[in-house]
Every structure is written in C-alpha cells, then in structure tokens.
Design a protein around this motif. Structure first.
Motif, short mmCIF file in Angstrom:
data_model
loop_
_atom_site.label_atom_id
_atom_site.label_comp_id
_atom_site.label_asym_id
_atom_site.label_seq_id
_atom_site.Cartn_x
_atom_site.Cartn_y
_atom_site.Cartn_z
N GLU A 119 8.58 -44.58 -43.21
CA GLU A 119 8.04 -45.53 -44.18
C GLU A 119 8.82 -45.47 -45.48
OE1 GLU A 119 3.96 -44.36 -45.08
OE2 GLU A 119 4.51 -42.33 -44.46
N ARG A 120 8.66 -46.47 -46.31
CA ARG A 120 9.33 -46.53 -47.60
C ARG A 120 8.61 -45.62 -48.59
NH1 ARG A 120 9.02 -51.62 -45.38
NH2 ARG A 120 11.06 -52.58 -44.92
N LEU A 309 8.79 -46.93 -36.22
CA LEU A 309 9.30 -47.76 -37.31
C LEU A 309 8.31 -48.84 -37.74
CD1 LEU A 309 13.01 -48.32 -36.14
CD2 LEU A 309 12.05 -46.45 -37.52
N ASP A 310 7.16 -48.92 -37.09
CA ASP A 310 6.19 -49.97 -37.41
C ASP A 310 5.81 -50.03 -38.89
OD1 ASP A 310 6.21 -50.85 -34.82
OD2 ASP A 310 4.27 -49.99 -34.26
N GLY A 319 8.27 -61.32 -33.08
CA GLY A 319 8.25 -59.98 -32.53
C GLY A 319 9.62 -59.37 -32.39
N GLY A 320 10.66 -60.10 -32.80
CA GLY A 320 12.02 -59.57 -32.75
C GLY A 320 12.42 -58.92 -34.06
N ILE A 321 13.59 -58.28 -34.04
CA ILE A 321 14.15 -57.66 -35.24
C ILE A 321 15.55 -58.22 -35.42
CG2 ILE A 321 14.85 -55.52 -36.37
CD1 ILE A 321 12.79 -54.05 -34.68
#
Length: 378
Positions: A119-120, A309-310, A319-321
């Motif tokens: 997470e950030r 990574l969610d 749903g793609g990256i």
C-alpha cells in the motif's frame, strides 16, 4: 510482543522465478546492493520468495512433465543452462538450475516469505510503498512484482458442482496419471496442459475432453520469428489498453506437440462441447444426455497472483491493469514482470531487464534534479 522494526530497500522484488531472478541479476549488475547486508546503502534491493526452496512454480509441476515436453526454458542472464536429460522431470532440473544461479550471484533472497499487502505510505505519487510480509514490514521506493500465476488457479463454477460425489481437482493438484487408473475422467480445458494431461490419463482411464470453444490447432510448426512477434504485439496492445489478457493459447492456438499427436492418433483427442451441469455421478451434456464420470480435472489455467496489490487499486473498471512496458500506468513505482506479454521464459528475462532499466533511469533523473540547484549556484 514487541513491534517488528520496519526495514527499507530501494527496490523490492516479489517472486524468485525466472522473471524475479532476471530482475535481481540486472539490479546487481547496475550496482544495487543487498538491503540485508547494507541497509543504509543509497541503492539497495531485496527479493521475497514464498517458496521454501529455489525453483519458482517449476518445483510444483507434475511428475511426468519432463524437459523434453516443456515449451522451452530460456537461459537466465549471465549463466547458461547446463546440459539436461530430456527425460528428467522439469520439477527437478529447473529448480536445480535456479538454485545454482542464486548461489552463483548471491542474491539477497528471503524465503519462505510471503507478501500479504502492498500500500501507499501517503498520497505523494513519488512517496514510498509499505510492504507487509509474514517476516515483518518493509518500505520501498519501487516494487517489481514477479509472482506469476501458479498460486491463483482458475476454478469455474457450474450448476450442481457441489453435489458431485466424485473427485474434483485442478491442474495445480495433478501429480501422476497412475492415480486415475480405472476411473472415468472428465478433462476440462482447451490449453496445453489439458491436452497433455488428457493424453497421459487416457492411457490408464476412460476420458472425455470438454472445452468451451472449439480448439484451434496451428497448421505446421510454431514460427517464433513471425507468429511469435505478431502474438506479442497483440498482447502488448491489450495490456497497454488496460484490457484483461486471456490465456496464452487464446492468442497462440494449440501446437501439434508430440502428446497432442499421440492423443489424436489414439482417438482420444475428441472435443465435446462444455457440459451444462454437474450431477452427483457425472455431467449433463450439451445435448441433454448424461455421462457418468467419477473424476473432473479442471485444466482451466491460472490468473495472475496479484491480490497483495489490491490496496494500490491498480485495476481499471474492466478489471485489467494498463502497462507501459513493465510499468503500471497508474503508479509509476510498480512494475509487473512475467505478466501479459512477458509470461514466457524469454519474455520474463527481458521484462526483468527492462523494469530495472526504467527504475535506474528514474533514479538518475532524481539525482540530476537534486544536483541542479547546486550547479546553478556554482
């Protein structure tokens, strides 16, 4: 219980398969040092691997997948493969090669360490990322994700599935054909693994092969120089557009491998349309008839293992990256390798190199920017 100390690495690599080892090699080559040995170094890295031993997903493959029947293992950078026996199981030969590679270069690999969350730290797009592992917390400037797909099998859901009284398993659970001797087995899936396992199991059991779509077999041999380039271009276009990428076979079609030819010649490579429902003792065919089976093998492939990574919210509405090269378009600190067009072993090598080159360029720009005010005063 005392709170675990947060550690830092300039670059965190997740996964020590082909892609992750390639990234580690190129980080080392560009002067990055071990974050374990030199935690205060200006350029450092660490690799987390969830497995207890070297070899990535290869150590979990089924017993009969020999070196002669795999699609080809490209040499890792800096150390060619030693001669291998075509009859040796790939789950033995490849991990041995990966282990020798790790020993040769002395990468800082922590295992078995599983990353559970990334997470950030804050809202700064250039800020650090927090990496939670079962071995304690880390922070990093860049993340190179090389987790592959093996730990995320695709398991379809069909009506009546929970009522089935026989055995259901996935390719990832498959060990040897001998466990199916004398059974009636439905093999589901239109990929390379499905065809190979169908051929093997049909030698000791009654089998039926089910796919959602009519399989497409390539005429002649796969030409890496022409067909290969075209396929990679299609996958790259899908990834850059942020589309979900399909299975490798959905882009390539099926090759007439020796086991596909053997299955065809023995009359078992006969595709049935996908059944419509599962019943306690078998499946209901598309034409309404009933077929008795006591095992269903879901050779239905895998999806990228990216749930850790969610929290970064990298996926789009589809749903793609979306990627540019290996870099995630929505977060320049994150690189995905062994993903999309880099799922092959040669592609994984190149992706590891390219991700590290991008990170090195970013850091060089940062260095130049930090020096500029002093240069102007001079």
């Amino acid at each position: 219980m005392s709170e675990q100390v947060e550690r830092f690495a300039t670059v965190v690599v997740i996964g020590a398969g082909q892609a992750g080892l390639s990234a580690a090699y190129h980080l080392q080559r560009r002067g990055f040092v071990s974050a374990l040995d030199a935690p205060e170094a200006e350029r450092s890295y660490v690799v987390f691997d969830a497995d207890a031993a070297p070899g990535g997903a290869w150590q979990h493959r089924w017993e009969s997948l020999h070196m002669a029947t795999v699609n080809g293992i490209f040499d890792l950078p800096g150390l060619p493969k030693p001669p291998v026996d075509d009859d040796e199981p790939s789950r033995d030969a490849v991990p041995r090669y990966f282990g020798a590679y790790e020993e040769r270069f002395g990468f800082p690999i922590l295992r078995p360490v599983r990353v559970t969350r990334v997470e950030r730290v804050d809202d700064d797009p250039d800020g650090r990322l927090a990496v939670t592992t079962n071995d304690g917390p880390w922070v990093t400037r860049y993340l190179v994700n090389a987790t592959g797909t093996w730990t995320n099998p695709t398991l379809p859901v069909y009506p009546g599935q929970h009522t089935f009284l026989g055995r259901q398993l996935h390719t990832s659970d498959y060990a040897t054909r001998d466990e199916f001797a004398g059974h009636r087995v439905a093999v589901v899936g239109g990929g390379i693994s499905a065809v190979q396992q169908l051929e093997e199991i049909s030698r000791v059991a009654w089998t039926a092969w089910y796919t959602r779509r009519e399989p497409v077999f390539l005429p002649g041999e796969f030409d890496h120089e022409t067909i290969g380039r075209d396929i990679i271009a299609k996958v790259v276009a899908d990834v850059e557009a942020g589309h979900r990428t399909g299975s490798v076979v959905s882009y390539t079609g099926l090759a007439w491998t020796p086991y596909a030819l053997a299955a065809r010649d023995r009359g078992v490579l006969v595709r049935r349309p996908m059944f419509t429902a599962i019943e306690p003792h078998g499946v209901r065919e598309a034409d309404g008839t009933f077929t008795s089976v006591d095992v269903i093998l879901w050779a239905t492939g895998f999806k990228p293992a990216l749930t850790h990574l969610d929290p970064l919210h990298l996926r789009n509405a589809e749903g793609g990256i979306a990627l540019r090269g290996t870099r995630v378009e929505s977060d320049h600190r994150v690189h995905l390798i062994g993903f999309g067009p880099s799922q092959s072993t040669v592609g994984a090598n190149r992706a590891g190199r390219d991700a590290v080159a991008e990170i090195a360029r970013d850091l060089a720009r940062d260095d130049a920017g930090s020096r500029q005010p002093a240069d102007r005063r001079a």
